[in-house]
Design a protein around this motif. Structure first.
Motif, PDB file in Angstrom:
ATOM      1  N   GLU A 133     -77.754 -75.335 -47.765  1.00  0.00           N
ATOM      2  CA  GLU A 133     -78.091 -75.196 -49.247  1.00  0.00           C
ATOM      3  C   GLU A 133     -78.986 -73.888 -49.229  1.00  0.00           C
ATOM      4  OE1 GLU A 133     -79.542 -77.434 -46.843  1.00  0.00           O
ATOM      5  OE2 GLU A 133     -78.910 -79.487 -47.661  1.00  0.00           O
ATOM      6  N   HIS A 134     -79.079 -72.997 -48.337  1.00  0.00           N
ATOM      7  CA  HIS A 134     -79.549 -71.725 -48.425  1.00  0.00           C
ATOM      8  C   HIS A 134     -78.373 -70.938 -49.082  1.00  0.00           C
ATOM      9  CE1 HIS A 134     -83.752 -71.846 -47.049  1.00  0.00           C
ATOM     10  NE2 HIS A 134     -83.375 -72.671 -46.263  1.00  0.00           N
ATOM     11  N   VAL A 135     -77.173 -71.080 -48.603  1.00  0.00           N
ATOM     12  CA  VAL A 135     -76.231 -70.205 -48.923  1.00  0.00           C
ATOM     13  C   VAL A 135     -75.673 -70.136 -50.530  1.00  0.00           C
ATOM     14  CG1 VAL A 135     -73.726 -69.555 -48.357  1.00  0.00           C
ATOM     15  CG2 VAL A 135     -75.264 -70.081 -46.524  1.00  0.00           C
ATOM     16  N   VAL A 140     -85.216 -73.111 -50.505  1.00  0.00           N
ATOM     17  CA  VAL A 140     -86.087 -72.097 -50.345  1.00  0.00           C
ATOM     18  C   VAL A 140     -87.166 -72.722 -49.364  1.00  0.00           C
ATOM     19  CG1 VAL A 140     -87.630 -72.927 -52.508  1.00  0.00           C
ATOM     20  CG2 VAL A 140     -87.561 -70.404 -51.505  1.00  0.00           C
ATOM     21  N   ASP A 141     -87.644 -71.609 -48.415  1.00  0.00           N
ATOM     22  CA  ASP A 141     -88.832 -72.158 -47.344  1.00  0.00           C
ATOM     23  C   ASP A 141     -89.848 -71.319 -47.919  1.00  0.00           C
ATOM     24  OD1 ASP A 141     -86.641 -73.174 -46.078  1.00  0.00           O
ATOM     25  OD2 ASP A 141     -86.108 -71.458 -44.664  1.00  0.00           O
ATOM     26  N   ILE A 142     -90.900 -72.038 -48.056  1.00  0.00           N
ATOM     27  CA  ILE A 142     -92.199 -71.869 -48.486  1.00  0.00           C
ATOM     28  C   ILE A 142     -93.148 -71.633 -47.378  1.00  0.00           C
ATOM     29  CG2 ILE A 142     -94.142 -72.035 -50.133  1.00  0.00           C
ATOM     30  CD1 ILE A 142     -91.558 -71.187 -51.588  1.00  0.00           C
ATOM     31  N   TRP A 169     -91.499 -76.945 -44.723  1.00  0.00           N
ATOM     32  CA  TRP A 169     -91.378 -75.738 -45.397  1.00  0.00           C
ATOM     33  C   TRP A 169     -90.179 -75.470 -46.396  1.00  0.00           C
ATOM     34  CZ3 TRP A 169     -91.317 -76.097 -40.206  1.00  0.00           C
ATOM     35  CH2 TRP A 169     -90.416 -75.984 -39.467  1.00  0.00           C
ATOM     36  N   HIS A 170     -89.275 -76.398 -46.078  1.00  0.00           N
ATOM     37  CA  HIS A 170     -88.046 -76.344 -46.975  1.00  0.00           C
ATOM     38  C   HIS A 170     -87.918 -77.355 -47.870  1.00  0.00           C
ATOM     39  CE1 HIS A 170     -83.294 -76.341 -46.802  1.00  0.00           C
ATOM     40  NE2 HIS A 170     -83.560 -77.372 -47.283  1.00  0.00           N
ATOM     41  N   PHE A 171     -87.865 -76.471 -49.111  1.00  0.00           N
ATOM     42  CA  PHE A 171     -87.948 -77.381 -50.580  1.00  0.00           C
ATOM     43  C   PHE A 171     -86.507 -77.131 -51.212  1.00  0.00           C
ATOM     44  CE2 PHE A 171     -91.991 -77.439 -49.219  1.00  0.00           C
ATOM     45  CZ  PHE A 171     -92.438 -78.603 -49.730  1.00  0.00           C
TER      46      PHE A 171
HETATM   47 ZN   LIG Z   1     -84.747 -73.982 -45.303  1.00  0.00          ZN
END
Ligand SMILES: [Zn+2]
Length: 190
Positions: A133-135, A140-142, A169-171
């Motif tokens: 899902e980042h690609v 987004v990782d916060i 951290w992954h939302f």
């Molecule tokens: Zn992530």
């Protein structure tokens, strides 16, 4: 060739500390953890791939950076609205990873396969460019830990949900604002 090791993420100190006590490498939540975070030795990757260097404290409002600019606009705006509200509570977000190019994601996967010894084991921690899902700009990782705790409490008001139980951290945008977040998956690829 120099092996400049580029940290993907600073991640969450506490997760790293806790994870460091685990007995097997495979038990570590690795995507962003400080202790044993994922690395890429690919020197050809840069800011244009969404690379965020180790220790870089990227603001969620850094719209000039590809890692932020290439996020899905709805996700980016939800993250920024949440970040503004968190500031009122004395909590500051940093983005440890946002959008990633397919090449960047592939380099993470390649590094993870080496680290974990097999594609199957690596797949629990790093998805392929086709799956991540980042690609697509949808994750987004916060950091830091206080921001993650704040988001786990208040994120749903903005549609932001923690997706994987082992990645605090992954939302992603996974509910309508004010809705309920879906049940968490145990880990990526699970
Ligand atoms: Zn992530």
């Amino acid at each position: 060739m120099s092996k400049k090791r580029t940290a993907v993420i600073l991640g969450i100190v506490l997760v790293g500390v806790v994870a460091a006590g685990a007995t097997t490498p495979a038990a570590l939540p690795r995507e962003n953890a400080v202790a044993g975070g994922l690395w890429t030795a690919d020197d050809t990757l840069g800011e244009a791939d969404g690379l965020i260097e180790e220790g870089e404290a990227v603001s969620p409002f850094a719209d000039d950076l590809p890692a932020i600019a290439n996020l899905d606009p709805e996700l980016r705006s939800a993250m920024q609205n949440a970040a503004r509200a968190a500031i009122d509570d004395g909590i500051e977000f940093v983005v440890t990873s946002g959008w990633r190019s397919a090449a960047y994601q592939q380099s993470l996967l390649d590094a993870a396969v080496i680290e974990y010894g097999s594609a199957e084991a690596a797949g629990e921690f790093v998805l392929s460019p086709e799956e991540s899902e980042h690609v697509t700009g949808d994750a987004v990782d916060i950091g830091r830990t206080d921001a993650d705790s704040w988001l786990s409490q208040h994120g749903a008001a903005y549609g932001l949900c923690q997706i994987y139980a082992n990645e605090m951290w992954h939302f992603e945008l996974a509910t309508s604002p004010g809705g309920d977040c879906p049940a968490q998956l145990s880990h990526a690829g699970g």
